[in-house]
Design a protein around this motif. Sequence first.
Motif, mmCIF file in Angstrom:
data_model
loop_
_atom_site.group_PDB
_atom_site.id
_atom_site.type_symbol
_atom_site.label_atom_id
_atom_site.label_comp_id
_atom_site.label_asym_id
_atom_site.label_seq_id
_atom_site.Cartn_x
_atom_site.Cartn_y
_atom_site.Cartn_z
ATOM 1 N N GLU A 17 0.840 -1.182 0.000
ATOM 2 C CA GLU A 17 0.000 0.000 0.000
ATOM 3 C C GLU A 17 0.886 1.245 0.000
ATOM 4 O O GLU A 17 2.099 1.151 0.130
ATOM 5 N N VAL A 18 0.292 2.403 -0.150
ATOM 6 C CA VAL A 18 1.026 3.664 -0.189
ATOM 7 C C VAL A 18 1.799 3.853 1.098
ATOM 8 O O VAL A 18 1.295 3.588 2.178
ATOM 9 N N LYS A 19 3.017 4.325 0.974
ATOM 10 C CA LYS A 19 3.836 4.553 2.149
ATOM 11 C C LYS A 19 4.284 6.003 2.190
ATOM 12 O O LYS A 19 4.267 6.709 1.213
ATOM 13 N N GLY A 20 4.740 6.409 3.357
ATOM 14 C CA GLY A 20 5.262 7.754 3.542
ATOM 15 C C GLY A 20 6.767 7.776 3.393
ATOM 16 O O GLY A 20 7.368 6.892 2.805
ATOM 17 N N ILE A 21 7.391 8.735 3.989
ATOM 18 C CA ILE A 21 8.813 8.961 3.793
ATOM 19 C C ILE A 21 9.711 7.943 4.487
ATOM 20 O O ILE A 21 10.882 7.839 4.183
ATOM 21 N N PHE A 22 9.186 7.142 5.384
ATOM 22 C CA PHE A 22 10.041 6.297 6.208
ATOM 23 C C PHE A 22 10.207 4.874 5.711
ATOM 24 O O PHE A 22 10.764 4.054 6.392
ATOM 25 N N SER A 23 9.721 4.542 4.547
ATOM 26 C CA SER A 23 9.917 3.209 3.997
ATOM 27 C C SER A 23 11.401 3.000 3.727
ATOM 28 O O SER A 23 12.036 3.803 3.065
ATOM 29 N N LEU A 24 11.937 1.918 4.240
ATOM 30 C CA LEU A 24 13.384 1.727 4.185
ATOM 31 C C LEU A 24 13.905 1.376 2.799
ATOM 32 O O LEU A 24 14.963 1.832 2.388
ATOM 33 N N ASP A 25 13.190 0.538 2.068
ATOM 34 C CA ASP A 25 13.693 0.068 0.782
ATOM 35 C C ASP A 25 12.966 0.683 -0.409
ATOM 36 O O ASP A 25 13.190 0.273 -1.538
ATOM 37 N N ALA A 26 12.122 1.648 -0.177
ATOM 38 C CA ALA A 26 11.320 2.218 -1.248
ATOM 39 C C ALA A 26 12.052 3.364 -1.941
ATOM 40 O O ALA A 26 12.949 3.978 -1.378
ATOM 41 N N VAL A 71 3.717 13.098 12.646
ATOM 42 C CA VAL A 71 2.975 12.579 11.511
ATOM 43 C C VAL A 71 3.870 12.589 10.281
ATOM 44 O O VAL A 71 4.888 13.284 10.241
ATOM 45 N N GLU A 72 3.490 11.805 9.308
ATOM 46 C CA GLU A 72 4.177 11.825 8.026
ATOM 47 C C GLU A 72 3.143 11.987 6.924
ATOM 48 O O GLU A 72 1.964 11.695 7.106
ATOM 49 N N VAL A 79 -2.172 12.040 5.642
ATOM 50 C CA VAL A 79 -1.382 12.315 6.843
ATOM 51 C C VAL A 79 -1.608 11.171 7.817
ATOM 52 O O VAL A 79 -2.740 10.816 8.115
ATOM 53 N N GLU A 80 -0.496 10.594 8.320
ATOM 54 C CA GLU A 80 -0.587 9.423 9.180
ATOM 55 C C GLU A 80 0.226 9.641 10.445
ATOM 56 O O GLU A 80 1.339 10.177 10.396
ATOM 57 N N LEU A 81 -0.329 9.191 11.578
ATOM 58 C CA LEU A 81 0.424 9.223 12.827
ATOM 59 C C LEU A 81 1.589 8.255 12.722
ATOM 60 O O LEU A 81 1.471 7.187 12.116
ATOM 61 N N ILE A 82 2.710 8.612 13.325
ATOM 62 C CA ILE A 82 3.857 7.705 13.390
ATOM 63 C C ILE A 82 3.711 6.924 14.682
ATOM 64 O O ILE A 82 3.710 7.503 15.767
ATOM 65 N N GLY A 83 3.567 5.619 14.563
ATOM 66 C CA GLY A 83 3.270 4.807 15.728
ATOM 67 C C GLY A 83 4.429 4.001 16.258
ATOM 68 O O GLY A 83 4.259 3.171 17.123
ATOM 69 N N THR A 84 5.623 4.222 15.772
ATOM 70 C CA THR A 84 6.769 3.453 16.243
ATOM 71 C C THR A 84 7.987 4.341 16.399
ATOM 72 O O THR A 84 8.217 5.233 15.595
ATOM 73 N N ALA A 85 8.753 4.095 17.433
ATOM 74 C CA ALA A 85 9.951 4.896 17.697
ATOM 75 C C ALA A 85 11.023 4.667 16.640
ATOM 76 O O ALA A 85 11.876 5.513 16.418
ATOM 77 N N LYS A 86 10.976 3.534 15.949
ATOM 78 C CA LYS A 86 11.983 3.235 14.938
ATOM 79 C C LYS A 86 11.962 4.226 13.790
ATOM 80 O O LYS A 86 12.984 4.506 13.194
ATOM 81 N N VAL A 87 10.786 4.743 13.446
ATOM 82 C CA VAL A 87 10.704 5.647 12.310
ATOM 83 C C VAL A 87 10.554 7.101 12.718
ATOM 84 O O VAL A 87 10.668 7.987 11.897
ATOM 85 N N ALA A 92 9.771 14.003 10.006
ATOM 86 C CA ALA A 92 8.374 14.007 10.422
ATOM 87 C C ALA A 92 7.893 15.444 10.675
ATOM 88 O O ALA A 92 8.679 16.329 10.960
ATOM 89 N N ILE A 93 6.578 15.618 10.597
ATOM 90 C CA ILE A 93 5.954 16.858 11.013
ATOM 91 C C ILE A 93 5.569 16.652 12.472
ATOM 92 O O ILE A 93 4.885 15.685 12.811
ATOM 93 N N THR A 94 6.038 17.525 13.346
ATOM 94 C CA THR A 94 5.716 17.430 14.769
ATOM 95 C C THR A 94 4.598 18.407 15.090
ATOM 96 O O THR A 94 4.701 19.593 14.771
#
Length: 99
Positions: A17-26, A71-72, A79-87, A92-94
């Motif tokens: 599915e559509v991803k934001g800026i934090f996709s590692l291999d995209a 959010v990203e 616009v999606e909440l960032i739910g993990t500390a890894k990303v 991100a927009i704070t």
Amino acid sequence: MMETIPILVSLPDKDEEVKGIFSLDAEVILRDIPTELLRDNLNKLCQGVATLLNDIKKVGGFRLKEVTIQVEVNAEGGVELIGTAKVGGKGAITLTFAE
């Protein structure tokens, strides 16, 4: 002419599915996102956060004074909440909500 804002986003793989800026291999590209779409999506997210936090005034013996979320923006301007500390953090927009 519709106003846009350039945002770095990652494109999804064909099977994802559509991803934001934090996709590692995209693949990361610069995409012009319509400001009206971004504004509407941020507004919806903020209204949802306000509803979620409406009754949370105290935590134990402490008063909740401030809430910060990150959010990203995805490739479609969602616009999606960032739910993990890894990303969290990079790009991100704070959003900080204060009493």
